[in-house]
Design a protein around this motif. Sequence first.
Motif, short mmCIF file in Angstrom:
data_model
loop_
_atom_site.label_atom_id
_atom_site.label_comp_id
_atom_site.label_asym_id
_atom_site.label_seq_id
_atom_site.Cartn_x
_atom_site.Cartn_y
_atom_site.Cartn_z
N VAL A 1 0.86 -1.17 0.00
CA VAL A 1 0.00 0.00 0.00
C VAL A 1 0.90 1.23 0.00
O VAL A 1 1.88 1.29 0.73
CB VAL A 1 -0.90 0.00 1.25
CG1 VAL A 1 -1.67 1.30 1.36
CG2 VAL A 1 -1.85 -1.19 1.21
N LEU B 1 1.66 4.40 1.29
CA LEU B 1 1.24 5.07 2.50
C LEU B 1 2.48 5.40 3.33
O LEU B 1 3.45 4.65 3.31
CB LEU B 1 0.31 4.13 3.29
CG LEU B 1 -0.02 4.46 4.74
CD1 LEU B 1 -1.03 5.60 4.79
CD2 LEU B 1 -0.59 3.24 5.44
N ILE C 1 -1.28 9.80 2.46
CA ILE C 1 -1.62 9.03 1.27
C ILE C 1 -1.43 9.92 0.03
O ILE C 1 -1.54 11.14 0.11
CB ILE C 1 -3.07 8.51 1.33
CG1 ILE C 1 -4.05 9.67 1.58
CG2 ILE C 1 -3.21 7.45 2.41
CD1 ILE C 1 -5.50 9.27 1.56
N THR D 1 -6.06 0.49 1.54
CA THR D 1 -5.40 1.45 2.42
C THR D 1 -6.22 1.69 3.68
O THR D 1 -5.68 1.73 4.79
CB THR D 1 -5.19 2.78 1.68
OG1 THR D 1 -4.40 2.56 0.50
CG2 THR D 1 -4.47 3.80 2.57
#
Length: 326
Positions: A103, A105, A130, A138
Amino acid sequence: WVVIFWKWRQFRTVRRQGDRFLQAVERSQRMEDAYKAILALPDSPYGRVFRQGVNFFSELRPGGLKEGAPKGEGLSRGQLEVLRMMMEKEEAEERDELSVGLVWLAVIGVGGYGRGEMAPYSDVDLLFLIPQTPSQRTENLIESMLYMLWDLKLKVGHSTRTIRDCVTLGREDFTIQTALLEHRFIAADVALAQDLDETLKTDLFAGTGRSFIEAKLEERDARHRKQGLRYVVEPNVKEAKGGLRDLQSLFWIAKHIYSVEHAADLVDRGVFLEEEFKTFVAAENFLWAVRGHLHLISGRATEQLTFDMQVAVAEAEVARLTKIMG
């Protein structure tokens, strides 16, 4: 339903081990005893996280204050390592379940956690950074991390934002801008965190020194009006006149103008004389020590040095200084 059941089992496991972690600490008169109890936790992924994290917590001396460092750097560092390990674990599980990449992030510490200064019962303030509108993956990752932090009995303040959100909100609210001023990277996407750092400097902080100073001074005046007189018999060590928040406000203003990372850097910039800096540090360390003792003795986040706490706090501080001086 299989996934829901698995998640329920996962949360129940960490909650039980979180309870055992806290019970071990609460029963122990010395940090060494708590450390031995935690080493006895089951050899599960969660047990390993607790044991590795507590290696950093074990740097704290009995009473929770690291010798010579009353601002809670050891506590903040321990929480940082736990968060990093949790993030790595969650990312690994995402890869195993979905067989796709990570992800995108970044986990960012802001506010007191961002600057690495934590009282024992302070909130852990997190920014989940993000690149765009969060996907379901997420959101699931963030939710899973928050559940584990809550199960560890941490008080977590959190937000999920893009870089553009941070700039926009920071312009509208100087409280948010101040929190972002002391951000630091915790885990995951380093490149995204670096983009945030560069964008904040150019799009948020640059050219806003005058308005920032005015906002901080107005905030200080409002706080002083609320707290009342400077000389009181039961002061609020954080919010009262001459308290920690005043010292922090001075540093925030200087950091915003001179782009420094530490108060010591202000000596080289000519803001502090060497003796003035020593006075600043001594005052800050004393207030942090008193605040830390208040939290630990009361077992909660309390900032008021009330009559019933003053003797106990004084005794704890004498004990800490005695250990430092040998």
